[in-house]
Design an enzyme around this catalytic site. Structure first.
Site, PDB file in Angstrom:
ATOM      1  CG  ASP A  67     -47.265  53.445  -5.861  1.00  0.00           C
ATOM      2  OD1 ASP A  67     -46.436  54.306  -6.111  1.00  0.00           O
ATOM      3  OD2 ASP A  67     -46.220  51.958  -5.483  1.00  0.00           O
ATOM      4  CG  ASP A 136     -42.351  43.943   2.717  1.00  0.00           C
ATOM      5  OD1 ASP A 136     -41.815  44.599   1.445  1.00  0.00           O
ATOM      6  OD2 ASP A 136     -43.313  43.865   1.818  1.00  0.00           O
ATOM      7  CG  HIS A 138     -42.712  46.771  -1.159  1.00  0.00           C
ATOM      8  ND1 HIS A 138     -43.615  46.639  -0.174  1.00  0.00           N
ATOM      9  CD2 HIS A 138     -42.482  48.517  -1.387  1.00  0.00           C
ATOM     10  CE1 HIS A 138     -43.425  48.027   0.341  1.00  0.00           C
ATOM     11  NE2 HIS A 138     -43.486  48.664   0.161  1.00  0.00           N
ATOM     12  CD  GLU A 143     -46.503  44.329  -0.532  1.00  0.00           C
ATOM     13  OE1 GLU A 143     -45.253  44.579   0.018  1.00  0.00           O
ATOM     14  OE2 GLU A 143     -47.694  45.427   0.319  1.00  0.00           O
TER      15      GLU A 143
HETATM   16  C1  F6R Z   1     -44.350  54.573  -3.329  1.00  0.00           C
HETATM   17  C2  F6R Z   1     -43.169  53.346  -3.621  1.00  0.00           C
HETATM   18  C3  F6R Z   1     -43.026  52.047  -2.686  1.00  0.00           C
HETATM   19  C4  F6R Z   1     -42.760  52.979  -1.546  1.00  0.00           C
HETATM   20  C5  F6R Z   1     -41.406  51.933  -0.748  1.00  0.00           C
HETATM   21  C6  F6R Z   1     -41.084  52.627   1.083  1.00  0.00           C
HETATM   22  O1  F6R Z   1     -44.248  54.753  -4.034  1.00  0.00           O
HETATM   23  O2  F6R Z   1     -43.181  52.635  -4.846  1.00  0.00           O
HETATM   24  O3  F6R Z   1     -42.408  51.282  -2.976  1.00  0.00           O
HETATM   25  O4  F6R Z   1     -40.976  53.293  -1.560  1.00  0.00           O
HETATM   26  O5  F6R Z   1     -42.913  51.802   0.207  1.00  0.00           O
HETATM   27  O6  F6R Z   1     -41.312  54.066   1.705  1.00  0.00           O
HETATM   28  P1  F6R Z   1     -40.750  54.781   2.280  1.00  0.00           P
HETATM   29  O7  F6R Z   1     -39.691  55.672   1.652  1.00  0.00           O
HETATM   30  O8  F6R Z   1     -41.919  55.869   2.713  1.00  0.00           O
HETATM   31  O9  F6R Z   1     -39.847  53.626   3.532  1.00  0.00           O
END
Ligand code: F6R
Length: 261
Positions: A67, A136, A138, A143
């Site tokens: 992403d 959450d 995701h 989301e």
């Molecule tokens: C980032 C991504 C997000 C993160 C998630 C957890 O490329 O795909 O889904 O993996 O938000 O983020 P952290 O690792 O910062 O807790």
């Protein structure tokens, strides 16, 4: 989904690195799916070490990131392209042209999404996908409520995600409101997935992902349908899991048959 419970962040990163290193050695032109965020940083440090100390060769590897924020230039301090360059790509011998991150500044974002999918397909699909999970539940920027069949698309970020990610910006106002993200349907096509989670803040999300119902309210739960996913979670992140005895027992016994697989 296989679940491996490890002591802490360091062990989670060691385990994940062992899987990625083995995969690159077995298939030098591996197509890696990569995530940003705090969770995989330790993994990337270990891959850099494996390159420096043991000559792990990325020269034929290809990568596709999950992403990117809409509106951030590749060299913006908080862009995911810059994150990947600084945390991994600049420190190993992967060819820059073999690394792919969605372009948050693309004109015609919808066309860009379709082209990104084409590029993955033309590369032969993702062999090994690294994933973190949001609080959450995701994965990537899928989301809650996102279709479990979704393909690469443009999405709005939830307030919770904006709040979580504001730690990297001067204020929540500066966090972009939209992102380009691989869809859940796209992620499920990866041949193997590793989901990483560390810390108590992820305990609810891990429980819902691994043991909850499969639901678009927790998009990571769709990984229960994936034929080859391993969740590597530390003890704090595993705290709310119910079947921990089985996961630990399975893990302990696994080594006994590992050479027969
Ligand atoms: C980032 C991504 C997000 C993160 C998630 C957890 O490329 O795909 O889904 O993996 O938000 O983020 P952290 O690792 O910062 O807790």
């Amino acid at each position: 989904m296989d679940v491996v419970i490890v002591r802490d962040y360091e062990e989670m990163s060691d385990r994940a690195a062992a899987i990625v290193v083995r995969a690159i050695r077995q298939k030098p032109d591996l197509v890696l799916g990569l995530a940003t965020g705090s969770t995989p940083e330790g993994l990337y440090q270990r891959l850099i070490e494996a390159h420096r100390k043991d000559g792990l060769d990325f020269s034929r590897a290809r990568s596709f990131n999950l992403d990117e924020y809409v509106g951030l230039a590749p060299d913006h301090e908080q862009s995911y392209r810059r994150f990947m360059n600084e945390k991994l790509f600049e420190h190993v011998n992967i060819k820059p042209e073999n690394t792919h991150v969605p372009d948050g500044l693309a004109r015609g974002l919808l066309r860009h999404c379709a082209e990104y999918e084409d590029m993955i397909r033309n590369a032969g699909g993702i062999d090994l996908q690294v994933l973190g999970i949001g609080r959450d539940g995701h994965v990537a920027f899928n989301e809650p409520g996102t279709s479990l069949g979704s393909r690469t698309h443009v999405t709005a970020l939830t307030r919770e995600t904006i709040e979580d990610n504001s730690r990297f910006f001067d204020s929540p106002d500066q966090v972009p409101r939209f992102a380009v993200t691989l869809g859940i349907g796209s992620i499920l096509e990866a041949r193997k997935c590793i989901v990483l989670a560390s810390g108590a803040g992820k305990a609810d999300a891990v429980r819902a992902t691994v043991e909850g119902p499969i639901t678009s309210a927790v998009t990571a739960s769709a990984l229960q349908m994936h034929p080859d996913t391993v969740a590597i979670v530390d003890e704090a992140a595993a705290a709310n899991l119910e079947r921990t005895d089985f996961y630990r027992w399975q893990q302990e016994n696994w080594d006994r048959i590992a050479d027969k697989l």
